[in-house]
Design a protein around this motif. Sequence first.
Motif, PDB file in Angstrom:
ATOM      1  N   VAL A  66       0.836  -1.205   0.000  1.00 16.25           N
ATOM      2  CA  VAL A  66       0.000   0.000   0.000  1.00 16.25           C
ATOM      3  C   VAL A  66       0.869   1.254   0.000  1.00 16.25           C
ATOM      4  O   VAL A  66       0.630   2.213  -0.760  1.00 16.25           O
ATOM      5  CB  VAL A  66      -0.939   0.001   1.209  1.00 16.25           C
ATOM      6  CG1 VAL A  66      -1.692   1.328   1.297  1.00 16.25           C
ATOM      7  CG2 VAL A  66      -1.912  -1.170   1.129  1.00 16.25           C
ATOM      8  N   LEU A  67       1.903   1.246   0.844  1.00 17.63           N
ATOM      9  CA  LEU A  67       2.802   2.401   0.911  1.00 17.63           C
ATOM     10  C   LEU A  67       3.504   2.609  -0.426  1.00 17.63           C
ATOM     11  O   LEU A  67       3.658   3.749  -0.899  1.00 17.63           O
ATOM     12  CB  LEU A  67       3.826   2.191   2.024  1.00 17.63           C
ATOM     13  CG  LEU A  67       4.878   3.300   2.184  1.00 17.63           C
ATOM     14  CD1 LEU A  67       4.197   4.633   2.509  1.00 17.63           C
ATOM     15  CD2 LEU A  67       5.881   2.925   3.268  1.00 17.63           C
ATOM     16  N   ARG A  68       3.914   1.503  -1.054  1.00 20.17           N
ATOM     17  CA  ARG A  68       4.594   1.606  -2.343  1.00 20.17           C
ATOM     18  C   ARG A  68       3.687   2.228  -3.396  1.00 20.17           C
ATOM     19  O   ARG A  68       4.100   3.108  -4.152  1.00 20.17           O
ATOM     20  CB  ARG A  68       5.060   0.215  -2.789  1.00 20.17           C
ATOM     21  CG  ARG A  68       5.915   0.235  -4.052  1.00 20.17           C
ATOM     22  CD  ARG A  68       6.305  -1.161  -4.490  1.00 20.17           C
ATOM     23  NE  ARG A  68       7.064  -1.844  -3.438  1.00 20.17           N
ATOM     24  CZ  ARG A  68       6.619  -2.890  -2.762  1.00 20.17           C
ATOM     25  NH1 ARG A  68       5.417  -3.383  -3.007  1.00 20.17           N
ATOM     26  NH2 ARG A  68       7.365  -3.449  -1.842  1.00 20.17           N
ATOM     27  N   THR A  82       4.531  14.525 -11.172  1.00 17.13           N
ATOM     28  CA  THR A  82       5.120  14.588 -12.507  1.00 17.13           C
ATOM     29  C   THR A  82       4.135  15.112 -13.541  1.00 17.13           C
ATOM     30  O   THR A  82       4.493  15.921 -14.409  1.00 17.13           O
ATOM     31  CB  THR A  82       5.611  13.188 -12.930  1.00 17.13           C
ATOM     32  OG1 THR A  82       6.547  12.695 -11.956  1.00 17.13           O
ATOM     33  CG2 THR A  82       6.282  13.241 -14.297  1.00 17.13           C
ATOM     34  N   LEU A  83       2.891  14.671 -13.468  1.00 23.32           N
ATOM     35  CA  LEU A  83       1.908  15.017 -14.500  1.00 23.32           C
ATOM     36  C   LEU A  83       1.221  16.355 -14.255  1.00 23.32           C
ATOM     37  O   LEU A  83       0.696  16.958 -15.209  1.00 23.32           O
ATOM     38  CB  LEU A  83       0.850  13.919 -14.601  1.00 23.32           C
ATOM     39  CG  LEU A  83       1.337  12.557 -15.105  1.00 23.32           C
ATOM     40  CD1 LEU A  83       0.174  11.571 -15.152  1.00 23.32           C
ATOM     41  CD2 LEU A  83       1.976  12.684 -16.486  1.00 23.32           C
ATOM     42  N   LEU A 128       1.834   6.692  -6.874  1.00 25.16           N
ATOM     43  CA  LEU A 128       0.774   7.592  -7.335  1.00 25.16           C
ATOM     44  C   LEU A 128       1.108   9.048  -7.006  1.00 25.16           C
ATOM     45  O   LEU A 128       0.798   9.956  -7.798  1.00 25.16           O
ATOM     46  CB  LEU A 128      -0.554   7.199  -6.696  1.00 25.16           C
ATOM     47  CG  LEU A 128      -1.129   5.845  -7.145  1.00 25.16           C
ATOM     48  CD1 LEU A 128      -2.403   5.518  -6.366  1.00 25.16           C
ATOM     49  CD2 LEU A 128      -1.422   5.855  -8.648  1.00 25.16           C
ATOM     50  N   ALA A 129       1.735   9.267  -5.854  1.00 22.32           N
ATOM     51  CA  ALA A 129       2.123  10.635  -5.502  1.00 22.32           C
ATOM     52  C   ALA A 129       3.178  11.168  -6.473  1.00 22.32           C
ATOM     53  O   ALA A 129       3.109  12.312  -6.930  1.00 22.32           O
ATOM     54  CB  ALA A 129       2.647  10.688  -4.068  1.00 22.32           C
TER      55      ALA A 129
END
Length: 278
Positions: A11-13, A24-25, A18-19
């Motif tokens: 989950v942390l990964r 980046t986007l 996603l962060a």
Amino acid sequence: MNRVVLTPADVLRWVLILAALAVTLFPFYWMVNTSLKPGPEVFQSPPTFFSSNWSFEAYRVVFETRPIGRYLLNSLVVSVGATALSVVLSALAAYGFTRFFVRGAAAFVLFLLFTKMLPETLLIIPYFQIMASLGLVDTYLALILAYSSFALPFSVWMLIGFFRTIPRDIDEAAIIDGASRLQTFFKVILPLARPGLVAVALFTFIIAWNSYVWALVLTTDANMFVVSVGIANLVGEYRVQWNELMAASVIAALPVMVLYGFLNRHLVSAITAGAVKA
């Protein structure tokens, strides 16, 4: 039906991934968002993250009031020329380093990488003087030579690592079958090194397409401006039409994004080979 169980580490990964993706986007999204807003809404406070008044008016204005097509053509000519020159020279150099035991080759490769660490601005004045003395200011050739020369060190290093993954037995087999050294290089080795060549081509193309300082120094004629210089000229002395500036930036970014999307797997393959074998 098997259920996928996520551990806290998983989950942390995913949260971190996603962060990082959002960070980046988001700048690109904000650029597109701003380009589609009407002028007054750009300066609203607080800013709107999603506008109900999106339109392509800024793109129309850019194409009608600025020679953006000419800028794109200049960038394309310079980028393709620099890419072709860099790929040819770096492939020949890397093949020589990996197939012929040149004395001091390892030291020379390190010297190439060292030159990449030097800031390009140190060479602007002498390079401009050389181009001016040769009458090459405001020409495609000056920009092509500049961009390819700065791309060559890393390109040679990358292809050295890639050529080392190709066994020498292949060269020897081709020569035994009657091929000359050049025929072996062009007809046997280069097809096998295609991913590395594509990666070098993409690397050089991006450098040439995005470069600003050299194009600004070596071109004074508006008809020779590349897209990066043309976009910079959208910044006025007293005001900036941010939606038009962002629209031009989106137009300039699209060719590189499309090219990278098609050639991304070759870039990853070549960098991995270079990291392992160099």
